[in-house]
Design an enzyme around this catalytic site. Structure first.
Site, PDB file in Angstrom:
ATOM      1  N   HIS A   6      -7.947  -5.186  -0.652  1.00 44.34           N
ATOM      2  CA  HIS A   6      -6.658  -4.516  -0.478  1.00 44.34           C
ATOM      3  C   HIS A   6      -5.916  -5.021   0.755  1.00 44.34           C
ATOM      4  O   HIS A   6      -4.679  -5.120   0.755  1.00 44.34           O
ATOM      5  CB  HIS A   6      -6.886  -3.010  -0.379  1.00 44.34           C
ATOM      6  CG  HIS A   6      -5.623  -2.225  -0.198  1.00 44.34           C
ATOM      7  ND1 HIS A   6      -4.646  -2.164  -1.166  1.00 44.34           N
ATOM      8  CD2 HIS A   6      -5.169  -1.473   0.850  1.00 44.34           C
ATOM      9  CE1 HIS A   6      -3.644  -1.412  -0.735  1.00 44.34           C
ATOM     10  NE2 HIS A   6      -3.935  -0.989   0.482  1.00 44.34           N
ATOM     11  N   ASP A   7      -6.630  -5.334   1.809  1.00 41.99           N
ATOM     12  CA  ASP A   7      -6.004  -5.777   3.054  1.00 41.99           C
ATOM     13  C   ASP A   7      -5.328  -7.139   2.954  1.00 41.99           C
ATOM     14  O   ASP A   7      -4.718  -7.596   3.928  1.00 41.99           O
ATOM     15  CB  ASP A   7      -7.044  -5.832   4.186  1.00 41.99           C
ATOM     16  CG  ASP A   7      -7.050  -4.560   5.022  1.00 41.99           C
ATOM     17  OD1 ASP A   7      -6.220  -3.673   4.764  1.00 41.99           O
ATOM     18  OD2 ASP A   7      -7.893  -4.458   5.933  1.00 41.99           O
TER      19      ASP A   7
ATOM     20  N   ARG B  74     -12.018   6.981   9.388  1.00 38.41           N
ATOM     21  CA  ARG B  74     -11.538   5.599   9.387  1.00 38.41           C
ATOM     22  C   ARG B  74     -12.587   4.649   8.800  1.00 38.41           C
ATOM     23  O   ARG B  74     -12.250   3.730   8.049  1.00 38.41           O
ATOM     24  CB  ARG B  74     -11.191   5.173  10.811  1.00 38.41           C
ATOM     25  CG  ARG B  74     -10.765   3.715  10.954  1.00 38.41           C
ATOM     26  CD  ARG B  74      -9.507   3.419  10.183  1.00 38.41           C
ATOM     27  NE  ARG B  74      -9.000   2.089  10.488  1.00 38.41           N
ATOM     28  CZ  ARG B  74      -7.914   1.565   9.935  1.00 38.41           C
ATOM     29  NH1 ARG B  74      -7.215   2.255   9.051  1.00 38.41           N
ATOM     30  NH2 ARG B  74      -7.509   0.359  10.270  1.00 38.41           N
TER      31      ARG B  74
ATOM     32  N   ASP C 118      -8.583  -6.417  -5.076  1.00 33.65           N
ATOM     33  CA  ASP C 118      -8.186  -5.098  -4.575  1.00 33.65           C
ATOM     34  C   ASP C 118      -8.700  -4.036  -5.543  1.00 33.65           C
ATOM     35  O   ASP C 118      -8.204  -3.896  -6.657  1.00 33.65           O
ATOM     36  CB  ASP C 118      -6.665  -5.034  -4.469  1.00 33.65           C
ATOM     37  CG  ASP C 118      -6.156  -3.719  -3.873  1.00 33.65           C
ATOM     38  OD1 ASP C 118      -6.969  -2.800  -3.669  1.00 33.65           O
ATOM     39  OD2 ASP C 118      -4.936  -3.626  -3.620  1.00 33.65           O
TER      40      ASP C 118
ATOM     41  N   SER D 124       0.835  -1.195   0.000  1.00 34.21           N
ATOM     42  CA  SER D 124       0.000   0.000   0.000  1.00 34.21           C
ATOM     43  C   SER D 124       0.877   1.254   0.000  1.00 34.21           C
ATOM     44  O   SER D 124       1.756   1.401  -0.854  1.00 34.21           O
ATOM     45  CB  SER D 124      -0.953  -0.037   1.195  1.00 34.21           C
ATOM     46  OG  SER D 124      -1.954   0.946   1.095  1.00 34.21           O
TER      47      SER D 124
END
Length: 373
Positions: free
Chosen positions: A350-351, A221, A317, A151
């Site tokens: 993405h994680d 967040r 992602d 990232s």
């Protein structure tokens, strides 16, 4: 090997500087919080720099001092892992602008005895990398065996390879991009506006008052966290299941499990992160455009490089989709650089680079070992 070497040694250094910034200003002194694992060998050839993501920190493989949770990349760094302190001298530095010990808006300004707050200079990812280079100089590390990151960490790795090509023998870029897209910028702006709309933000001057802009930071967040996941992953984990109730409440409490999950993510985040730091780091990411830094052509960033590159993307992602990695690979090919690339399948979005994806660890392990032969 001692326990400190095996599990990480937390350190803090104040470097005289000055650090010249892309925005035209200078920063002096420069504070950097970092951790090291393993031992630097006699010829200083085994150093690996881990670059962390937006809300990450230098506690890559040791417990977080505030939350008590394990390091954020213990799957990648540790005994028997691809990056092993038995073989490597591992360095992870908290980025400039953050709130975990490196110079940032919460840092006390020498001239005033008060936090910088919004007088802290706006920074770029290249500024962050320059600060890391200062740290490596301090540690006596002239050349890295590898720089590794996912990232925003991957963006720093690309910046390292472009700005200091003679100091990076190998670069591992995971789930990343060479510039922030309009969509990425848009999500960040939503988060920043949520923070600045919180009455407790007070123009950034909230330190020492006991009531930071927690509500705004939590919403920021929550919005960002959605981008780290995949639609399939959200569906599999939550679907439309209700939270601890048999029927809809016909109100605005968290009826759905996914709502409760996001609220928890927001609330837990404010306990470990600073709102002003979030503003500064997201702005630094938005400014990132490696091609723009090199005359508008990405291949120019890697012209003449001898660095080996490994790029990894994930098929779910959508924050930094595979096309972003392919664009980097095409630029590397145009520059004649040694590059390998793989798209991995994962339901985590993405994680995925932070989670249990065995193929990722195999790719990174093989790439780093190949360079050591």
């Amino acid at each position: 090997m001692s326990d400190d070497q095996r599990f990480g040694l937390a350190r803090h250094v104040i470097l005289k500087g000055p650090l010249k910034l892309d925005g035209g200003g200078v920063l002096a002194p420069v504070e950097i919080a970092y951790e090291t694992y393993g031992t630097l060998n006699a010829d200083t050839s085994n150093a690996i720099l881990i670059c962390h993501a937006l809300t990450g920190d230098h506690h890559v493989a040791s417990a977080h001092p505030r939350t008590g949770k394990p390091g954020w990349w213990t799957r990648m760094v540790g005994a028997g892992r691809p990056i092993d302190p038995a073989r490597h001298f591992v360095i992870c530095a908290n980025v400039l602008g953050s709130c975990m010990g490196s110079s940032g808006p919460a840092t006390i300004r020498t001239e005033t005895g008060a936090p910088y707050a919004m007088s802290f200079p706006v920074i770029t990812l290249r500024d962050m990398v320059r600060a890391q280079a200062m740290l490596l100089d301090h540690l006596g590390v002239a050349t890295l065996e590898a720089a590794v990151g996912g990232s925003m960490g991957g963006m720093q790795v690309l910046e390292w390879a472009a700005s200091f090509p003679d100091r990076v023998r190998a670069a591992v870029v995971i789930a990343s991009a060479a510039r922030h897209s309009a969509q990425n910028i848009a999500f960040h702006e939503v988060g920043r506006q949520a923070i600045m709309a919180d009455p407790n933000w007070r123009g950034g001057d909230y330190y020492g008052r006991g009531d930071p802009p927690s509500a705004g930071l939590a919403v920021a967040r929550m919005a960002a966290h959605i981008t780290y996941l995949s639609e399939a992953g959200l569906h599999d984990k939550f679907g439309r299941k209700l939270q601890d109730r048999g029927e809809k409440g016909f109100g605005f409490d968290a009826d759905f499990q996914v709502e409760s999950y996001l609220r928890h993510q927001g609330i837990s985040f404010v306990d470990r992160f600073d709102a002003n730091s979030y503003l500064y780091i997201t702005r630094a990411m938005d400014y990132f455009d490696l091609a723009e830094e090199h005359g508008g052509l990405l291949a120019n960033a890697f012209k003449g490089t001898r660095t080996r590159f490994c790029l990894v993307s994930f098929d779910t992602d959508w924050l930094y989709p595979t096309g972003e990695s392919r664009a980097i690979v095409h630029a590397l090919n145009a520059a004649g650089a040694a590059a390998s690339f793989v798209e991995l399948s994962s339901p985590f979005g993405h994680d995925a680079f932070l989670l249990d994806v065995p193929q990722l660890f195999g790719v990174v392990d093989g790439f780093i070992r190949a360079g050591a032969r």
